[in-house]
Design a protein around this motif. Structure first.
Motif, short mmCIF file in Angstrom:
data_model
loop_
_atom_site.label_atom_id
_atom_site.label_comp_id
_atom_site.label_asym_id
_atom_site.label_seq_id
_atom_site.Cartn_x
_atom_site.Cartn_y
_atom_site.Cartn_z
N LEU A 1 46.20 28.47 37.64
CA LEU A 1 45.22 29.56 37.61
C LEU A 1 44.46 29.73 38.92
O LEU A 1 43.80 30.75 39.13
N LYS A 2 44.55 28.74 39.81
CA LYS A 2 43.76 28.77 41.04
C LYS A 2 43.90 30.07 41.84
O LYS A 2 42.89 30.64 42.25
N PRO A 3 45.12 30.61 42.06
CA PRO A 3 45.21 31.87 42.80
C PRO A 3 44.50 33.02 42.09
O PRO A 3 43.91 33.89 42.72
N HIS A 14 39.77 36.56 41.27
CA HIS A 14 38.63 36.89 40.41
C HIS A 14 37.33 36.86 41.22
O HIS A 14 36.51 37.78 41.12
N ARG A 15 37.16 35.81 42.02
CA ARG A 15 35.93 35.71 42.84
C ARG A 15 35.82 36.88 43.81
O ARG A 15 34.73 37.43 44.00
N ALA A 16 36.92 37.26 44.42
CA ALA A 16 36.92 38.40 45.34
C ALA A 16 36.60 39.69 44.58
O ALA A 16 35.86 40.55 45.08
N TRP A 17 37.12 39.82 43.36
CA TRP A 17 36.85 40.99 42.51
C TRP A 17 35.36 41.08 42.20
O TRP A 17 34.76 42.15 42.30
N VAL A 18 34.75 39.95 41.82
CA VAL A 18 33.31 39.93 41.51
C VAL A 18 32.51 40.30 42.76
O VAL A 18 31.58 41.11 42.68
N GLU A 19 32.85 39.73 43.90
CA GLU A 19 32.12 40.04 45.14
C GLU A 19 32.26 41.53 45.50
O GLU A 19 31.29 42.15 45.95
N GLN A 20 33.43 42.09 45.31
CA GLN A 20 33.63 43.51 45.59
C GLN A 20 32.73 44.36 44.69
O GLN A 20 32.08 45.30 45.16
N LEU A 21 32.65 44.02 43.42
CA LEU A 21 31.78 44.75 42.49
C LEU A 21 30.31 44.60 42.90
O LEU A 21 29.55 45.57 42.87
N ALA A 61 27.06 46.57 41.58
CA ALA A 61 27.08 46.09 40.19
C ALA A 61 26.21 44.86 40.05
O ALA A 61 26.10 44.03 40.96
N ARG A 62 25.58 44.74 38.89
CA ARG A 62 24.83 43.52 38.55
C ARG A 62 25.77 42.66 37.72
O ARG A 62 26.02 42.95 36.55
N ILE A 63 26.33 41.65 38.36
CA ILE A 63 27.36 40.82 37.75
C ILE A 63 27.27 39.42 38.33
O ILE A 63 26.94 39.25 39.51
N ASP A 111 39.77 42.54 35.51
CA ASP A 111 39.51 41.20 36.02
C ASP A 111 40.85 40.48 36.25
O ASP A 111 41.66 40.37 35.33
N PRO A 112 41.09 39.98 37.45
CA PRO A 112 42.34 39.27 37.72
C PRO A 112 42.61 38.09 36.78
O PRO A 112 43.76 37.77 36.51
N MET A 113 41.57 37.44 36.27
CA MET A 113 41.79 36.34 35.33
C MET A 113 42.41 36.85 34.04
O MET A 113 43.31 36.22 33.49
#
Length: 98
Positions: A17-19, A24-31, A36-38, A73-75
């Motif tokens: 799951l690491k990749p 996922h982290r990049a997706w959250v940072e982009q939002l 976005a409040r996330i 979400d990539p996850m």
């Protein structure tokens, strides 16, 4: 605006799951960069070690909007997690989230 909570449990080993976690982290940072409040993080057990799952908090206008956002979400797209989504309604206390 309402807050929503996505919980997830890993269905595959961390190494697999690491990749997807990195995406996922990049997706959250982009939002976040888009306003976005996330917030996203992982769950740990009583011994302080990661417990094979995570928690995501996000503010959206509706459940439908939160579900649509979480669907990208990539996850989740990896198929490597079992997840739930629910609206959180604060009843007592204040975390400064209003």
């Amino acid at each position: 605006m309402p807050w929503f909570v996505k919980t997830e449990r890993f269905l595959r080993p961390y190494d697999e799951l690491k990749p997807h976690l990195q995406a996922h982290r990049a997706w959250v940072e982009q939002l976040r960069n888009q306003g976005a409040r996330i917030s996203s993080g992982y769950l740990v057990g009583g011994d302080g070690q990661p417990g094979g799952g995570g928690l995501l908090l996000l503010e959206c206008a509706s459940y439908a909007e939160a579900a649509a956002l979480v669907a990208s979400d990539p996850m989740l797209l990896s198929g490597g997690v079992d997840w739930t989504l629910g609206e959180w309604r604060s009843a007592v206390g204040d975390l400064g989230l209003r």
